[in-house]
Design an enzyme around this catalytic site. Structure first.
Site, PDB file in Angstrom:
ATOM      1  N   LYS A  12       4.478  20.253 -14.708  1.00 31.67           N
ATOM      2  CA  LYS A  12       3.223  19.865 -14.056  1.00 31.67           C
ATOM      3  C   LYS A  12       3.377  18.430 -13.568  1.00 31.67           C
ATOM      4  O   LYS A  12       3.603  17.513 -14.369  1.00 31.67           O
ATOM      5  CB  LYS A  12       2.054  19.956 -15.044  1.00 31.67           C
ATOM      6  CG  LYS A  12       0.697  20.031 -14.366  1.00 31.67           C
ATOM      7  CD  LYS A  12       0.514  21.363 -13.659  1.00 31.67           C
ATOM      8  CE  LYS A  12      -0.941  21.638 -13.307  1.00 31.67           C
ATOM      9  NZ  LYS A  12      -1.091  22.951 -12.645  1.00 31.67           N
ATOM     10  N   THR A  57       2.272  25.735 -16.537  1.00 37.01           N
ATOM     11  CA  THR A  57       2.100  24.318 -16.192  1.00 37.01           C
ATOM     12  C   THR A  57       0.666  23.873 -16.459  1.00 37.01           C
ATOM     13  O   THR A  57       0.415  22.710 -16.770  1.00 37.01           O
ATOM     14  CB  THR A  57       2.470  24.052 -14.721  1.00 37.01           C
ATOM     15  OG1 THR A  57       1.556  24.723 -13.857  1.00 37.01           O
ATOM     16  CG2 THR A  57       3.897  24.511 -14.430  1.00 37.01           C
ATOM     17  N   HIS A 239      11.675  -7.494   5.274  1.00 41.84           N
ATOM     18  CA  HIS A 239      12.113  -8.487   6.249  1.00 41.84           C
ATOM     19  C   HIS A 239      10.937  -9.260   6.848  1.00 41.84           C
ATOM     20  O   HIS A 239       9.898  -8.679   7.189  1.00 41.84           O
ATOM     21  CB  HIS A 239      12.889  -7.811   7.377  1.00 41.84           C
ATOM     22  CG  HIS A 239      14.105  -7.070   6.908  1.00 41.84           C
ATOM     23  ND1 HIS A 239      15.191  -7.700   6.342  1.00 41.84           N
ATOM     24  CD2 HIS A 239      14.400  -5.745   6.916  1.00 41.84           C
ATOM     25  CE1 HIS A 239      16.111  -6.798   6.033  1.00 41.84           C
ATOM     26  NE2 HIS A 239      15.650  -5.605   6.359  1.00 41.84           N
TER      27      HIS A 239
END
Length: 284
Positions: A12, A57, A239
């Protein structure tokens, strides 16, 4: 031609859990994202659809909530409790891996909070015998506005990047550190100190490359935290490019920058303590 079932797991993902501890003088919030993954004797469900050995799950999700009722504590300990439970109570499950992300909230009043930056993480794996604990931090955004250079690099016909002896260095740190043992560790203290050493090393290092900074950060953590065997870091280079203001008849003495979000350099690596035990279970 022979075809066989390969490695597999199921679980899960991203069970969201918030627990409020209501003390008379203050409230405390624990905000988690919990993912479970189970592996074992699961060939039948893949090959014939026989689900007798499958712990649903949904049951895994419910277990997370039920275990939270008794308190959570350090996320490493909570993950270990869950991993052991799934393996020790389900005959077909031989390995459980629990990953938890913890979102930090700072209390600004009795029951009022503000979200902090940086996400605490842990991944705990248990195979019925050994426990591997990895702690970490993700999306910890840091910046040095000077003290960073980049020059002397290899050039070919496609190189346009100019060398520099002064640049902004910024990154969103993802760091994971593997513990020597799963026992006897003050998880909260260890995490707090390891994170502090990462930040201190970033700030203290006059950087000639982000790779050099990566090594300095991992080394600082290992030198100060003897319970750790290895530090792995993923550092995207955020950057910042100086903006050319000459078209407006303005100079730019390193004050105005364009913050680019992509593409970006991604620097990754590990720093390992000599003689440290190898992980008994895969953790990366």
């Amino acid at each position: 031609m022979e075809i066989r079932l390969g490695d597999n797991q199921y679980g899960k993902a991203e069970t969201r859990l918030v627990r409020v501890d209501r003390h008379p003088d203050r409230h405390e919030v624990t905000d988690l994202n919990v993912s479970t993954a189970l592996a074992g004797d699961l060939a039948a469900t893949h090959l014939t659809g026989d689900n007798a050995g499958v712990l649903p799950t949904d049951t895994q999700k419910n277990t997370v909530y039920a275990f939270a009722r008794d308190g959570i504590g350090a996320i490493e300990a909570f993950a270990a409790r869950l991993a052991r439970h799934f393996v020790d109570t389900t005959p077909t499950i031989h390995r459980a891996r629990v990953r938890i992300e913890q979102y930090s909230w700072e209390r600004v009043a009795h029951h009022s909070f503000i979200r902090n930056s940086g996400t605490r993480t842990t991944t705990v794996t248990y195979d019925g015998a050994a426990v591997t604990v990895v702690s970490g931090v993700d999306d910890l955004v840091v910046m040095n506005t000077t003290g960073s250079e980049f020059h002397g690099f290899h050039k070919d016909r496609y190189t346009t990047l100019a060398e520099t002896d002064d640049r902004i260095l910024a990154t969103a740190v993802r760091a994971d550190w593997r513990h020597m043992t799963a026992e006897g560790t003050d998880w909260n203290d260890s995490h707090r100190e390891a994170t502090s050493h990462l930040v201190d090393a970033f700030a203290d290092t006059h950087s000639l490359s982000l790779q050099q900074t990566l090594h300095a950060m991992g080394e600082r953590v290992l030198r100060h935290r003897e319970e750790l065997a290895e530090v792995r870091l993923s550092l995207p280079n955020k950057h910042h490019f100086p903006v050319d203001l000459s078209a407006f008849e303005l100079d730019n003495p390193g004050e105005v920058f364009f913050a680019a979000d992509r593409p970006y350099g991604l620097i990754e690596g590990s720093v390992v303590r000599d003689g440290a035990p190898e992980p008994g279970l895969a953790w990366w």
